[in-house]
Design a protein around this motif. Structure first.
Motif, PDB file in Angstrom:
ATOM      1  N   TYR A  74       0.894  -1.179   0.132  1.00  0.00           N
ATOM      2  CA  TYR A  74       0.039  -0.046   0.021  1.00  0.00           C
ATOM      3  C   TYR A  74       0.877   0.972  -0.114  1.00  0.00           C
ATOM      4  N   PRO A  75       0.481   2.387  -0.359  1.00  0.00           N
ATOM      5  CA  PRO A  75      -0.791   2.580  -0.669  1.00  0.00           C
ATOM      6  C   PRO A  75      -1.555   2.030  -1.864  1.00  0.00           C
ATOM      7  N   SER A  91      -3.565  -2.136   4.421  1.00  0.00           N
ATOM      8  CA  SER A  91      -3.559  -0.673   5.183  1.00  0.00           C
ATOM      9  C   SER A  91      -2.972  -0.933   6.584  1.00  0.00           C
ATOM     10  N   ASN A 120      -8.524   4.887   3.688  1.00  0.00           N
ATOM     11  CA  ASN A 120      -7.116   4.334   3.690  1.00  0.00           C
ATOM     12  C   ASN A 120      -6.591   4.268   2.276  1.00  0.00           C
ATOM     13  N   TYR A 121      -7.398   4.350   1.394  1.00  0.00           N
ATOM     14  CA  TYR A 121      -6.771   4.246   0.005  1.00  0.00           C
ATOM     15  C   TYR A 121      -6.078   5.658  -0.223  1.00  0.00           C
TER      16      TYR A 121
END
Length: 370
Positions: free
Chosen positions: A169-170, A188, A237-238
């Motif tokens: 991630y991201p 995440s 969270n993205y």
């Protein structure tokens, strides 16, 4: 083993599994029930140990409370090994510690490979060491796996098909099921839960490996809440992976292990020096690029750059110099009562306040509890 691949909402990653450690503090059964019922969490993976001496002080309570909440429980060991002999020794230590903490036979006990020690080794050496660890851990009745970052998988070490727990991630919402041929994808490190404080590492399970070999009573009671909460978690969270830029970060870190200080935010750049464990580093900027999270250290003649870990952004190599949390002693309090209330042992509570358990405490006195 038969592998069951699960479907995925094209616009959302699932919160199937949460991993917890001493960084999360004491976690009650009620918190795990909330994760299960309101967010659809099926499994929890608990930190057991690190290196050859560290035992997570919350492992036993986390394992017991996860089981009391009717969820699958697994464990992980943060690897520090650099040789095959060290890998076997750490596996023996992790296995014994897991047994003592109550991790059930048949659970997964993964090796978390993302340390500076592993970064300094060749792919062949890491493969040899990881194989030795996993072979040894199976002697304790646990199933083995490797956790690492997406940038390290099949680069710093081999992750075979239908194995592995990968952090990456991201993440950009695109309908893509990342790492669908691996057991799990950690998407995440900042997920929020209703009655739990702080951010959590969450993963989507792409097979039944982390929910096999145990009995569980997992039945989320509020399916509507699960869908709504997962959508909210994805929304918050993205982040766009193509918008990496330096951000302000005025923090003080203390290195847990020796780390190279580079001339730029690239592992291929020259090393200014190697900062030993225990060094205090003050930073003014941070960025995620090239598979790592970097921080910038102002120096008398410019800047130095160091990684705080893979892109997981969880500060695996450093600990923040954040302010302490204090508790004010009340009439009738004791070392035991305060320690229990805050998920600590009496010895730990006393020592972090520069005292012993035989020292008298008084109402109105402030004690460090975090």
């Amino acid at each position: 083993m038969a592998v069951l691949f699960l479907g995925m909402n094209a616009n959302a990653a699932r919160m199937d599994m949460v991993d917890v450690s001493n960084n999360n503090g004491y976690m009650s059964t009620a918190e795990y029930v909330s994760m299960r019922n309101e967010f659809g969490v099926k499994a929890v993976t608990v930190k057991i140990s690190e290196g050859g001496t560290y035992k997570d002080p919350y492992a036993a309570s986390n394992i017991a409370n996860v089981q009391a909440a009717g969820m699958y429980v697994n464990g992980y060991h943060f690897a520090r090994y650099a040789t095959k002999a060290q890998a076997i020794a750490e596996a023996d230590f992790a296995g014994r510690t897991a047994k003592a903490a109550g991790l059930p036979v048949g659970a997964v006990l993964a090796t978390d490979v993302e340390s500076q020690e592993a970064n300094n080794q060749s792919k062949a050496t890491n493969d040899r060491n990881n194989t030795a660890f996993m072979k040894e851990i199976q002697k304790f009745g646990y199933r083995a796996d490797i956790y690492t970052s997406g940038s390290w998988a099949n680069n710093k070490m081999t992750i075979k098909g239908r194995t592995g727990w990968i952090a990456a991630y991201p993440f950009v919402v695109s309908g893509k099921n990342w790492y669908s041929t691996n057991h799990a994808w950690q998407w995440s490190s900042t997920a929020k839960f209703r009655i739990s404080s702080g951010g959590f590492d969450v993963s989507q399970l792409n097979s039944d490996y982390y929910t096999a070999g145990q009995k569980s009573k997992v039945k989320p009671t509020n399916k509507g809440a699960v869908k709504a909460n997962n959508r909210k978690a994805n929304k918050h969270n993205y982040k766009l992976s193509n918008s990496a830029k330096w951000v302000k970060e005025s923090k003080t870190y203390t290195l847990k292990t020796a780390v190279k200080l580079h001339t730029s935010a690239s592992t291929s750049s020259n090393a200014i020096t190697i900062l030993p464990a225990g060094t205090t580093v003050k930073t003014d900027r941070a960025i995620i690029q090239g598979g790592y999270r970097w921080v910038r250290q102002p120096r008398f003649n410019g800047y130095g750059y160091l990684t705080t870990g893979p892109t997981s952004n969880t500060l695996k190599y450093v600990k923040s110099g954040a302010a302490h949390t204090y508790y004010t002693v009340k009439s009738g309090d004791s070392w035991w009562a305060i320690a229990q209330r805050n998920g600590l042992s009496m010895t730990t509570l006393a020592s972090q306040n520069g005292k012993s358990i035989y020292t008298t405490i008084y109402p109105g006195q402030r004690l460090v509890v975090r």
